[in-house]
Design an enzyme around this catalytic site. Structure first.
Site, PDB file in Angstrom:
ATOM      1  N   GLU A 269      -2.190  99.503  27.425  1.00  0.00           N
ATOM      2  CA  GLU A 269      -1.193  98.788  26.637  1.00  0.00           C
ATOM      3  C   GLU A 269      -1.563  97.327  26.396  1.00  0.00           C
ATOM      4  OE1 GLU A 269       1.388  99.765  24.967  1.00  0.00           O
ATOM      5  OE2 GLU A 269       1.181 101.864  25.553  1.00  0.00           O
TER       6      GLU A 269
ATOM      7  N   GLU B 213     -10.028 112.372  45.224  1.00  0.00           N
ATOM      8  CA  GLU B 213      -9.489 111.204  45.905  1.00  0.00           C
ATOM      9  C   GLU B 213     -10.006 111.067  47.341  1.00  0.00           C
ATOM     10  OE1 GLU B 213      -5.337 111.971  47.947  1.00  0.00           O
ATOM     11  OE2 GLU B 213      -5.209 112.390  45.804  1.00  0.00           O
TER      12      GLU B 213
END
Length: 306
Positions: A87, A118
């Site tokens: 954004e 992960e």
């Protein structure tokens, strides 16, 4: 690296006494309970404002010196980093390289979990190496649990090469914080659904990431008054928003605003300076550069030289 196996002591893994009967509640009862829990999130964030301030100052100084900001996380934490990073270019007109997000398992993991990604600290390090992490950059490691190996590996490597490091977690005294110079530990407590950190913990982290990036961009001159004057005009909606911003600041007609936005190749800042200071495009650009991107200062400079 500390033993990561024991999750039971983490506050985010505890059972929430208020929701133990949630499977027997009405729809309105469930929604009310979730909303009540969410109301506490902002208060939890308020308690770590001092740490967020330190993070903002570090990122700001880094960017002033040509550094970049990297968000690193897995699962929900990785997705939150991506959401904030993507954004920045349309909102503040930044390069896509300025704020980057790295997620365990790569972009494919945004839609579908990549099992085991992960759990590898080596992959966290390697993914930063692939992005050419430098000592002038900042790495924010995000992990609600505060124990994700991928994030630990990234923070550890960043520290080794001299980059600034920040941890963002939802548990106090977290393992990832041991690998970070600045520790943001926003303890949101047990989730409504036990262990579902996509709820309160993620909400808190979304708020904090917004605060960090937005405040840094304000300090870099990307906002005039409370308007996004570096907005990237990439579609019709954003072009109309740009016109509205210019019109609000200059108090000129829509037609006049449209004219000046056209003269500046749809750049908002020079259009504002041209109209407010009555200078041409090249002069406006020069004043903005002298003002290090700050519109208010550029207008003042133009005024003193007119």
């Amino acid at each position: 690296m500390k033993d990561l196996a024991n999750l039971t002591k983490l506050s985010t893994e505890q059972r929430n006494d208020r929701s133990t009967n949630i499977d027997n509640m009405s729809t309105k009862g469930i929604l009310t309970l979730i909303n009540d829990e969410d109301l506490n999130v902002a208060k939890c964030v308020q308690e770590v404002l001092e740490e967020i301030e330190k993070a903002v100052d570090v990122v700001y100084e880094s960017m002033k010196s040509g550094g970049r900001l990297f968000y690193v996380g897995a699962g929900t934490s990785g997705r939150l980093g991506i959401l904030d990073a993507v954004e920045c270019p349309p909102t503040f007109g930044t390069s896509p390289n300025l704020v980057q997000a790295i997620m365990a398992g790569g972009l494919n993991a945004f839609e579908k979990a990549v099992e085991g990604a992960e759990d590898s600290p080596v992959m966290g390090k390697e993914d930063l190496i692939e992005r050419n992490l430098a000592s002038c950059d900042v790495v924010v490691g995000i992990a609600a649990s505060g124990r994700t190996p991928y994030v630990i590996g990234a923070l550890e490597y960043a520290s080794q090469i001299g980059a600034q490091t920040i941890s963002l977690t939802a548990n106090k005294n977290s393992i990832i914080s041991e690998y970070a110079a600045i520790k943001i530990e926003v303890e949101t407590g047990p989730e409504v659904i036990t262990g579902s950190t996509r709820m309160k913990a993620a909400t808190a982290h979304k708020l904090i990431l917004n605060m960090i990036s937005s405040t840094v961009m304000i300090k870099l001159g990307k906002v005039y008054e409370n308007l996004m004057v570096d907005v990237s005009v990439s579609n019709e909606k954003l072009e109309e928003r740009a016109k509205g911003i210019i019109q609000t600041i200059t108090q000129q007609s829509y037609e006049e605003t449209e004219k000046y936005l056209g003269l500046t190749n749809k750049e908002v800042k020079p259009a504002i300076v041209m109209m407010k200071a009555n200078v041409d495009y090249e002069a406006a650009k020069d004043y903005i550069e002298q003002a290090n991107g700050f519109v208010r200062k550029a207008i003042e400079l133009a005024g003193t030289k007119s």
